[in-house]
Design a protein around this motif. Sequence first.
Motif, short mmCIF file in Angstrom:
data_model
loop_
_atom_site.label_atom_id
_atom_site.label_comp_id
_atom_site.label_asym_id
_atom_site.label_seq_id
_atom_site.Cartn_x
_atom_site.Cartn_y
_atom_site.Cartn_z
N ALA A 55 0.83 -1.28 -0.12
CA ALA A 55 -0.05 -0.03 0.00
C ALA A 55 0.74 1.36 0.16
O ALA A 55 1.52 1.60 1.00
N TRP B 84 -4.90 2.61 -3.13
CA TRP B 84 -5.33 1.36 -2.74
C TRP B 84 -6.46 0.65 -3.45
O TRP B 84 -7.31 1.21 -3.73
N ARG B 85 -5.96 -0.34 -4.34
CA ARG B 85 -6.94 -0.86 -5.01
C ARG B 85 -7.35 -2.40 -4.70
O ARG B 85 -7.95 -3.06 -5.43
N TYR B 86 -6.92 -2.92 -3.52
CA TYR B 86 -6.92 -4.30 -3.35
C TYR B 86 -8.02 -4.64 -2.15
O TYR B 86 -8.08 -5.76 -1.67
N PRO C 221 1.90 -1.76 -6.40
CA PRO C 221 0.76 -0.89 -6.83
C PRO C 221 1.25 -0.05 -8.15
O PRO C 221 0.36 0.26 -8.62
N GLN C 222 2.51 -0.20 -8.30
CA GLN C 222 2.97 0.69 -9.69
C GLN C 222 4.12 -0.40 -10.28
O GLN C 222 4.66 -1.15 -9.75
N TYR D 35 -0.11 -7.63 -10.50
CA TYR D 35 -0.29 -6.19 -10.72
C TYR D 35 -1.51 -5.80 -11.33
O TYR D 35 -1.89 -6.30 -12.15
N TYR E 174 -2.90 0.87 -11.01
CA TYR E 174 -3.67 1.77 -9.85
C TYR E 174 -4.49 2.78 -10.65
O TYR E 174 -4.93 3.53 -9.82
#
Length: 404
Positions: free
Chosen positions: A31, A37-39, A112-113, A135, A138
């Motif tokens: 994170a 935060w996409r998870y 995240p990236q 991946y 984001y």
Amino acid sequence: KDMLVRCMPIYHVILTRILRHKKTINVVFFAASVSMWRYQHIYELMSRCPRFKVDIIIQPASAYNESQKHADVKALKDFFTSKDIPFILAEKEDGGYINIRKELSPDVLFYPQPYNNFYPYEISYNRFYDKLLCYIPYAFWDCKGKWSYDQPLHRMAWKLFYPTYMHKKDAEYYSFRKGKNVDIVGYPTADDFSSSVRTDIWKPQDKKKKRIIWAPHFTVVYDGLLMQSNFLWMSSVMLEIVQEYNDRIQFVFKPHPRLYSELCKHPDWGEARAKDYYKKWEAFANTQIETGEFVDLFMTSDAMIHDCGSFSVEYHYSENPVMYIAQDFEGQLTEKNDFGKIAMNLHYVGKDKQDIINFIENIVLKEDDPMKPERQQFKREYLLPLNGKTVAENIMAEFLKSFC
């Protein structure tokens, strides 16, 4: 490295077969900031499944200055604490980093990236090519080119979870792996946009007003890659506008997470001026600043003005009118993939203060919005989750298919 990349698919097959016989699969999510935060939903699904042990590691982006890193860490700690979710800080008190391999023994890692220097080398994906790397973009990717689809992580990853068939098509064209490690699952934030529960985070007003978001990009200086920010001329203009419309409209300043750090480095700004400018957005009765989650912000707004990439897609979940600021809109379109061009062409376009005023007066206040039917069609066709499931369920299905 090309030989290593060619060997990865075979290695991934062997490793997944080995993990099928492992009682518990250890998954690590990184994170970097609340807005990236996409998870959340896939984390919740995995946490409830006895097949997986899940950890979250907090580490801000390396490119940010110390004050922004501190703010991002604090916001993430508050976010996870509010949800009773345990987390681990990547950076130790002595300035070193935890030994992820030794302390967590990860089997799968979500970054995240995809950029090489996004994280310090000690916790970078470069240290974990022998593990299964995943991946999830984001942002809702709207650019074309190898830099968008062929970074080292794209090449070495076990799974790339992309939102649409158009993104897989781009990966097939630009990526060394020709999109063979891409799974189409939908865009993770769609699960949040689909929620019927909303939190109204707008500042209370003395009467009902229209709500407009201003979301500027971070590229205040051309770095040879992209330059899409209009912040340097808009910064004073927007403060004029919020005062001119203080009795009819309230505004939220929603800067890109990296904008503050870039302003601190800018020769005409610096940290003191940047800090003062951000404070001004808290000072007026009809303004505020929001730097964290944006789903509820979008869904409780009436319109947005911006020059960001991903927001040109994500704001269409709201079905509300949106203006894109660009001095050369057609030139910007040449940098977009086919998907991005469709999303961008559903914007009203502005290049100066008068264009912004016209948008506010006619589209927002008078609600004369001829593009609305097209935006609604775009949402139905491209933005909703696939297979009649949530995006998190689609990702979880791929995991269970691989390991069970």
